[in-house]
Design an enzyme around this catalytic site. Sequence first.
Site, short mmCIF file in Angstrom:
data_model
loop_
_atom_site.label_atom_id
_atom_site.label_comp_id
_atom_site.label_asym_id
_atom_site.label_seq_id
_atom_site.Cartn_x
_atom_site.Cartn_y
_atom_site.Cartn_z
N ASP A 45 54.15 48.71 55.49
CA ASP A 45 53.29 48.00 55.09
C ASP A 45 51.92 48.53 54.86
O ASP A 45 51.91 49.09 55.17
CB ASP A 45 53.33 46.54 56.10
N GLY A 76 51.16 46.79 48.61
CA GLY A 76 51.01 45.99 47.68
C GLY A 76 48.97 46.01 47.70
O GLY A 76 48.70 45.89 46.39
N ARG A 77 48.61 45.92 48.61
CA ARG A 77 47.06 46.07 48.98
C ARG A 77 46.66 47.92 48.64
O ARG A 77 45.40 47.66 48.10
CB ARG A 77 46.58 45.74 50.05
N TRP A 78 47.24 49.04 48.65
CA TRP A 78 46.48 49.90 48.71
C TRP A 78 46.53 49.76 46.82
O TRP A 78 45.47 50.67 45.91
CB TRP A 78 48.08 50.86 48.21
N ARG A 87 51.58 46.45 41.56
CA ARG A 87 52.53 46.43 42.80
C ARG A 87 53.49 47.74 42.80
O ARG A 87 53.72 48.16 43.77
CB ARG A 87 52.79 44.78 43.70
N SER A 133 63.29 43.38 53.30
CA SER A 133 63.72 42.56 53.79
C SER A 133 64.67 41.47 53.74
O SER A 133 64.51 41.08 52.72
CB SER A 133 63.00 41.83 55.09
N ASN A 168 62.83 38.98 51.37
CA ASN A 168 61.97 40.17 50.06
C ASN A 168 62.91 39.58 49.21
O ASN A 168 62.03 39.56 47.86
CB ASN A 168 62.70 41.45 50.52
N ARG A 200 60.31 37.57 46.88
CA ARG A 200 59.23 37.69 45.82
C ARG A 200 59.89 37.44 44.41
O ARG A 200 60.95 37.41 44.10
CB ARG A 200 59.02 39.48 46.21
N ARG A 246 52.69 41.94 63.35
CA ARG A 246 53.87 41.59 63.28
C ARG A 246 55.23 41.98 63.65
O ARG A 246 55.04 43.21 62.55
CB ARG A 246 54.18 39.92 62.60
N LEU A 247 55.99 41.04 64.40
CA LEU A 247 57.50 41.96 63.98
C LEU A 247 57.76 41.65 62.40
O LEU A 247 59.20 42.44 61.99
CB LEU A 247 58.37 41.91 65.24
C1 FPP Z 1 55.65 46.16 51.77
O1 FPP Z 1 54.02 46.25 51.47
C2 FPP Z 1 56.59 47.45 51.90
C3 FPP Z 1 57.74 46.74 50.97
C4 FPP Z 1 58.16 45.12 51.29
C5 FPP Z 1 58.74 47.74 50.85
C6 FPP Z 1 59.05 49.22 51.15
C7 FPP Z 1 59.26 50.12 50.74
C8 FPP Z 1 58.74 51.06 50.12
C9 FPP Z 1 58.34 52.11 51.12
C10 FPP Z 1 59.70 51.77 48.36
C11 FPP Z 1 61.18 52.12 48.57
C12 FPP Z 1 61.54 52.82 49.68
C13 FPP Z 1 63.12 53.22 49.60
C14 FPP Z 1 63.21 54.09 50.79
C15 FPP Z 1 62.61 53.47 48.37
P1 FPP Z 1 54.16 44.92 50.74
O2 FPP Z 1 53.98 44.88 48.86
O3 FPP Z 1 54.68 43.70 51.76
O4 FPP Z 1 52.31 45.48 51.09
P2 FPP Z 1 50.76 43.95 50.72
O5 FPP Z 1 51.40 43.78 52.43
O6 FPP Z 1 50.28 45.29 51.32
O7 FPP Z 1 51.59 43.77 49.71
#
Ligand code: FPP
Length: 246
Positions: free
Chosen positions: A26, A29-31, A39, A71, A74, A77, A200-201
Amino acid sequence: MAGKPQPDAAGPRDPRVPRHVAIIMDGNGRWAKARGLPRGAGHKQGAEAARRAVRAAGEAGVECLTLYAFSSENWRRPEEEINDLTGLLRFYIQKELDGFHKEGVRLRVLGDHNAFAPDVARMVDKAIERTRDNGRMTVAVALNYGARGELVRAMRTLGGRIAAGALAPDAIDEAMVDSVLDTSGLPPLDLLIRTSGEYRLSNFLLWQAAYAELIFTDTLWPDFGADQLRAALDEYARRERRYGGL
Ligand code: FPP
């Protein structure tokens, strides 16, 4: 490195090393936001972090690493972000598969990846098939996965057997439930890590996490590297697991 695990040759495994680690990746997006980037740039760095985590987990002797990549929620989004994530999946399967295969990594998928574009679903199927006999390490990628959905599917499977007269309800035990989950055949979940300071889970591995150790870190997923994984494994090694006993 490829081949079946050889516990006899390697000696007994160290119980302080978790067999199965799962990560809720997780904070992409914030990164990106903190850097004024879109994002998608965060997800790109997140995918690099996933690659690093696989290598570091393998080197540490972890048998199975499960990554929550997408998920079942997701899909809410924006389309552009879904396309970015799907594109990354396509890119990494093409780019990394040979290397992982040579290193003895077996790919598994949790969830229903057939909901993705047909070319991606086929690519995933082929990668699973190609790596199925690898035995050094398993990487399970959760794609279109949700734990409640997984449990519903498991109940339908067992319900179908009951309706067909092939199963008595009293014969259902925990091992049978395990056997109809997406994680069937994987080692029990020992350690669940969530990055980015969220506690959270989020519908991830609800059944499997029953006795897992939980580690939450403020590190945003793209900043998570081998050092952070090793720190989490060190913390796990210091924990005392009692499973309800004393
Ligand atoms: C949560 O960060 C991350 C995700 C919803 C996706 C995870 C996907 C990857 C790490 C890249 C793809 C993976 C593979 C195996 C190719 P967020 O976007 O919810 O972050 P935020 O809470 O800061 O907005």
